[in-house]
Design an enzyme around this catalytic site. Structure first.
Site, PDB file in Angstrom:
ATOM      1  NE  ARG A  15       7.574   1.319 -13.388  1.00 26.34           N
ATOM      2  CZ  ARG A  15       6.630   0.499 -13.837  1.00 26.34           C
ATOM      3  NH1 ARG A  15       6.294   0.511 -15.105  1.00 26.34           N
ATOM      4  NH2 ARG A  15       6.025  -0.310 -13.001  1.00 26.34           N
ATOM      5  CE  LYS A  54      11.051  -5.310 -12.707  1.00 25.65           C
ATOM      6  NZ  LYS A  54      10.216  -5.577 -13.890  1.00 25.65           N
ATOM      7  CE1 TYR A  92       7.001  -0.705  -6.409  1.00 30.97           C
ATOM      8  CE2 TYR A  92       9.166  -1.241  -5.543  1.00 30.97           C
ATOM      9  CZ  TYR A  92       8.367  -0.568  -6.453  1.00 30.97           C
ATOM     10  OH  TYR A  92       8.944   0.240  -7.397  1.00 30.97           O
ATOM     11  N   GLY A 102      -5.479  -4.521  -3.132  1.00 29.23           N
ATOM     12  CA  GLY A 102      -6.591  -3.829  -2.504  1.00 29.23           C
ATOM     13  C   GLY A 102      -6.500  -2.342  -2.749  1.00 29.23           C
ATOM     14  CG  HIS A 103      -7.661   0.219  -4.953  1.00 25.62           C
ATOM     15  ND1 HIS A 103      -6.522   0.958  -5.196  1.00 25.62           N
ATOM     16  CD2 HIS A 103      -7.886  -0.512  -6.071  1.00 25.62           C
ATOM     17  CE1 HIS A 103      -6.074   0.691  -6.421  1.00 25.62           C
ATOM     18  NE2 HIS A 103      -6.881  -0.197  -6.970  1.00 25.62           N
ATOM     19  CG  ASN A 120     -10.682  -3.336  -1.415  1.00 22.71           C
ATOM     20  OD1 ASN A 120      -9.965  -2.869  -2.292  1.00 22.71           O
ATOM     21  ND2 ASN A 120     -11.881  -3.823  -1.676  1.00 22.71           N
ATOM     22  CG  ASP A 158      -5.050   5.626  -0.554  1.00 26.14           C
ATOM     23  OD1 ASP A 158      -4.752   4.475  -0.210  1.00 26.14           O
ATOM     24  OD2 ASP A 158      -5.467   5.907  -1.694  1.00 26.14           O
TER      25      ASP A 158
END
Length: 372
Positions: A38, A72, A94, A135-136, A139, A166
């Site tokens: 960003r 954006k 995403y 979730g992580h 989960n 992960d």
């Protein structure tokens, strides 16, 4: 530049968890990875505990360049599309549908670059009833059955930090998929979309356990099997100095070597495979181990086939002789980096280095990729 992926151009939309890990794996092997971050005026936000390390100090950002693009804005989307035209791989993390709303969905990007490997990193995948839920790691691992198996008998499951979802089932499996798709694209001339879901990857990692279950060799009662702390000869034990010893003496010969060096009379001990007496055997082993310090035990078992090792801290792991001989950990500006793996003989990975501090411009990236 070095590594087997030298010349591969990767564009990544900045994210957390498995996304930067994929970037590191590819960059370690020589790919030119460019992360879209960003702009400064849009980067202020509340940081979570897992997101507080400065980008230029985080090992997962080593060898990864960055460009600041406002996703954006229409101009920002045009800049991404310009980069995509020269990229070999695109990675986003995403929720399903987000990049489509930005105008960066796979149909759009593959139209700009038909050879593109479009990689979608999520927890639950692009389809299924949980696909759009947050979730992580804990989960996703819980949803596969793997977390249920990670418990001592009668105790609650213990999440393995976030290494399993992960990084193992997520980032590592995604990187494998990317390399597979790149190899196929070299012959077909066509890219494709990779649905890299952490839940899928963790489920894949349980393949051997499913085979053991089917053969009746693995019980669904956690903490009762050979590899889940059920067996007293495959567990950790507290030493006299508070340190711990890791015992993996599964095979009969290894187990015999293990008990022979405990320094106690084991003639009346239960048989190794007498499951009914495993609780007693565990107590006997624990009583023996707590008579000496961890490093003393390490010296006793050094060079043997007892499969007994000290449980090391990260700092200790970085300097013990075997790991140091292999340069498994390397300190870079005060930060401990794990070395790239696996090791290739002819096209070795790049040496760990401090992540780049300065942003590149889109023009810089376009020029670099055009010259490759």
């Amino acid at each position: 530049m070095s590594g087997p992926l030298h010349g591969v151009r990767v564009l990544v939309l900045a994210g957390m968890g498995p996304v930067p890990f994929v970037s590191m794996l590819l960059a370690d092997m020589g790919a030119h990875v460019v992360r879209v971050t960003r702009p400064a005026h849009r980067s202020a936000r509340t940081l979570s505990q897992t997101d507080t390390l400065r980008d230029d100090a985080d090992p997962v950002n080593r060898h990864v360049d960055s460009v600041a693009i406002d996703l954006k804005s229409s101009d920002g989307i045009d800049e991404v599309l310009e980069l995509v035209s020269s990229a070999d791989v695109f990675v986003e993390g995403y929720r399903p549908g987000v990049v489509e709303r930005l105008g960066l969905g796979p149909n759009v990007l593959l139209e700009h670059n038909p050879r593109l490997v479009f990689t979608r990193m999520t927890g639950y995948g692009q389809s299924g009833s949980h696909a759009h839920e947050a979730g992580h790691d804990i989960n996703y691992v819980a949803q596969t059955g793997a977390l249920y198996a990670m418990a001592r008998r009668g105790e609650a499951p213990r999440p393995p930090i976030n290494l399993l979802g992960d990084y193992a089932g997520g980032g590592t499996v995604a990187a494998y998929g990317i390399v597979c798709a790149l190899l196929e694209a070299r012959t077909s001339g066509h890219g494709q979309v990779i649905d890299a879901a952490m839940i899928d990857g963790v489920a894949l990692l349980t393949a051997k356990l499913q085979g053991l279950r089917a053969a009746g060799l693995y019980a669904d009662d956690p903490g009762t099997n050979f590899l889940d702390s059920g067996a007293p000869f495959y567990d950790t034990y507290r030493c006299a100095d508070g340190g711990h010893l890791a015992v993996g003496a599964l095979e009969p010969d290894f187990y015999a070597e293990f008990v022979s060096r405990l320094g106690v009379d084991t003639e009346t001990w239960p048989d190794q495979n007498d499951r009914d007496r495993w609780p007693l055997l565990r107590e006997l082993i624990a009583d023996a181990v707590k008579q000496r310090g961890r490093d003393e035990w390490a010296a006793i078992y050094a060079g043997t086939d007892a499969c007994v090792t000290p449980v090391l801290t990260f700092d200790e792991a970085a300097v013990v002789p075997h790991n140091a001989d292999r340069s498994m950990y390397q300190e870079v500006d005060g930060v401990l980096h794990s070395a790239p793996a696996p090791r290739l003989s002819r096209t070795p990975a790049r040496t760990p280095a401090r992540p780049p501090r300065d942003l590149l411009s889109v023009r810089d990236v376009v020029a670099q990729w055009a010259s490759q």
